[in-house]
Scaffold this motif. Sequence first.
Motif, mmCIF file in Angstrom:
data_model
loop_
_atom_site.group_PDB
_atom_site.id
_atom_site.type_symbol
_atom_site.label_atom_id
_atom_site.label_comp_id
_atom_site.label_asym_id
_atom_site.label_seq_id
_atom_site.Cartn_x
_atom_site.Cartn_y
_atom_site.Cartn_z
ATOM 1 N N SER A 137 0.799 -0.957 0.229
ATOM 2 C CA SER A 137 0.082 -0.013 0.115
ATOM 3 C C SER A 137 0.759 1.288 -0.128
ATOM 4 O O SER A 137 0.533 2.353 -0.731
ATOM 5 N N HIS A 138 1.753 0.946 0.502
ATOM 6 C CA HIS A 138 2.806 2.776 0.807
ATOM 7 C C HIS A 138 4.239 2.068 1.254
ATOM 8 O O HIS A 138 4.260 0.639 1.655
ATOM 9 N N MET A 139 5.287 2.682 1.421
ATOM 10 C CA MET A 139 6.537 2.425 1.411
ATOM 11 C C MET A 139 7.422 1.988 2.603
ATOM 12 O O MET A 139 7.860 1.911 3.128
ATOM 13 N N HIS A 140 6.764 2.529 4.298
ATOM 14 C CA HIS A 140 6.643 2.741 5.497
ATOM 15 C C HIS A 140 7.370 0.884 5.313
ATOM 16 O O HIS A 140 6.504 -0.169 4.985
ATOM 17 N N PRO A 141 7.832 1.122 6.757
ATOM 18 C CA PRO A 141 8.171 -0.386 7.006
ATOM 19 C C PRO A 141 7.723 -1.334 7.034
ATOM 20 O O PRO A 141 7.829 -2.849 6.998
ATOM 21 N N ASP A 142 5.879 -0.929 8.249
ATOM 22 C CA ASP A 142 5.664 -2.246 7.955
ATOM 23 C C ASP A 142 4.147 -2.773 7.251
ATOM 24 O O ASP A 142 3.641 -3.196 7.571
ATOM 25 N N HIS A 143 4.947 -2.480 5.951
ATOM 26 C CA HIS A 143 3.959 -2.464 4.824
ATOM 27 C C HIS A 143 4.818 -3.126 3.278
ATOM 28 O O HIS A 143 4.008 -3.834 3.063
ATOM 29 N N ALA A 144 5.779 -2.629 3.770
ATOM 30 C CA ALA A 144 6.535 -2.274 2.479
ATOM 31 C C ALA A 144 8.619 -3.665 2.720
ATOM 32 O O ALA A 144 9.003 -3.537 1.879
ATOM 33 N N GLY B 293 -1.961 10.840 0.879
ATOM 34 C CA GLY B 293 -2.138 11.569 2.195
ATOM 35 C C GLY B 293 -1.756 11.407 3.265
ATOM 36 O O GLY B 293 -0.443 12.303 3.612
ATOM 37 N N HIS B 294 -0.879 10.287 3.357
ATOM 38 C CA HIS B 294 -0.100 9.826 4.196
ATOM 39 C C HIS B 294 1.277 9.945 4.261
ATOM 40 O O HIS B 294 2.152 10.435 4.767
ATOM 41 N N THR B 295 1.141 9.464 2.464
ATOM 42 C CA THR B 295 2.130 9.432 1.686
ATOM 43 C C THR B 295 2.173 9.650 0.195
ATOM 44 O O THR B 295 0.557 10.103 0.270
ATOM 45 N N GLY C 19 -4.931 0.174 4.187
ATOM 46 C CA GLY C 19 -3.552 0.317 4.733
ATOM 47 C C GLY C 19 -3.553 1.006 5.674
ATOM 48 O O GLY C 19 -4.049 1.330 6.294
ATOM 49 N N ASP C 20 -2.598 2.673 5.746
ATOM 50 C CA ASP C 20 -2.918 3.479 6.426
ATOM 51 C C ASP C 20 -3.341 4.865 5.665
ATOM 52 O O ASP C 20 -3.041 5.972 6.173
ATOM 53 N N LEU C 21 -4.429 4.768 4.888
ATOM 54 C CA LEU C 21 -5.577 5.794 4.450
ATOM 55 C C LEU C 21 -5.916 6.084 6.352
ATOM 56 O O LEU C 21 -6.081 7.700 6.186
HETATM 57 ZN ZN LIG Z 1 2.313 4.319 7.031
#
Ligand SMILES: [Zn+2]
Length: 270
Positions: free
Chosen positions: A62-69, A154-156, A173-175
């Motif tokens: 969903s996006h590049m943050h460590p808990d997702h990517a 928004g978040h990224t 995701g983190d929306l």
């Molecule tokens: Zn995030």
Amino acid sequence: MNESLFTLHQVKGYIATIYLIEYRDKVLLLDGGARHDAARIEACFAQVMQRPMSDLKLSLVSHMHPDHAGGAPLLRRQFAIPIAAHYEIDRWYRGSRGVAQHLIDTLLGHYSARQQFGRLERAWYPRRLEPDYRLYDRETLPLFPDWIAYATPGHTLHDMVFYHPQEKLLYVGDLIIMVGEKIVLPFPTLFPELMADSLKRMAELEVNKLLFAHGGVLEIEDANTFFTGLLNLVGMPNRRSFRRIEPLCSLAADVRLYKKSRKNVGAARK
Ligand SMILES: [Zn+2]
């Protein structure tokens, strides 16, 4: 979900909840979680679904943050599972500021895991995702044409959510994030105006069930009331502890460009 097309499985990851969508002949991964979550996903295949990893046909990020990517690249390396993500996702951590932001985000991930769950795991992951499938806004997913990807910055700048119209199901995701029974916007929300637009777009979808990366599953009556009701959260001041670390989360080149463009808009209005 007895009569639905698939069975939904939840895997509690290092920081986020990961969802596996099990069809009769294939499985879809909704966010690969952090690096060590790859092993948790494997355990779900072996113990819960009792199917081979080769049935996993696609990992979404969903996006590049460590808990997702973090988990998806490892699954690709070990089992050759392709990754789908926003077509520009690798712009997020570009350049020297991107290197610094990637490091800081990984450390902040550890900090958050320790605060929330009292655990610490290795979470280092590649700064570039190099997705096998580059997704555009409103594109149907490869191999899973019953799902649609939506770009929700928004978040990224490169966040995506994944929508299943037939089941009225939305992976956010983190929306947005559910903390207890409260819905909040993620920290950081680096692009508030874009976040407001993303929430407005989600309000137009027919949704009955939300899958949160942080907070579990929530049934809602209608997306319009739900998402429109969150608009007043945009631009609300952060908690004091967040305010202190906000500058550390604003290093990415796109954040600077955005701030500059907002300043120019402001100056033009004066
Ligand atoms: Zn995030």
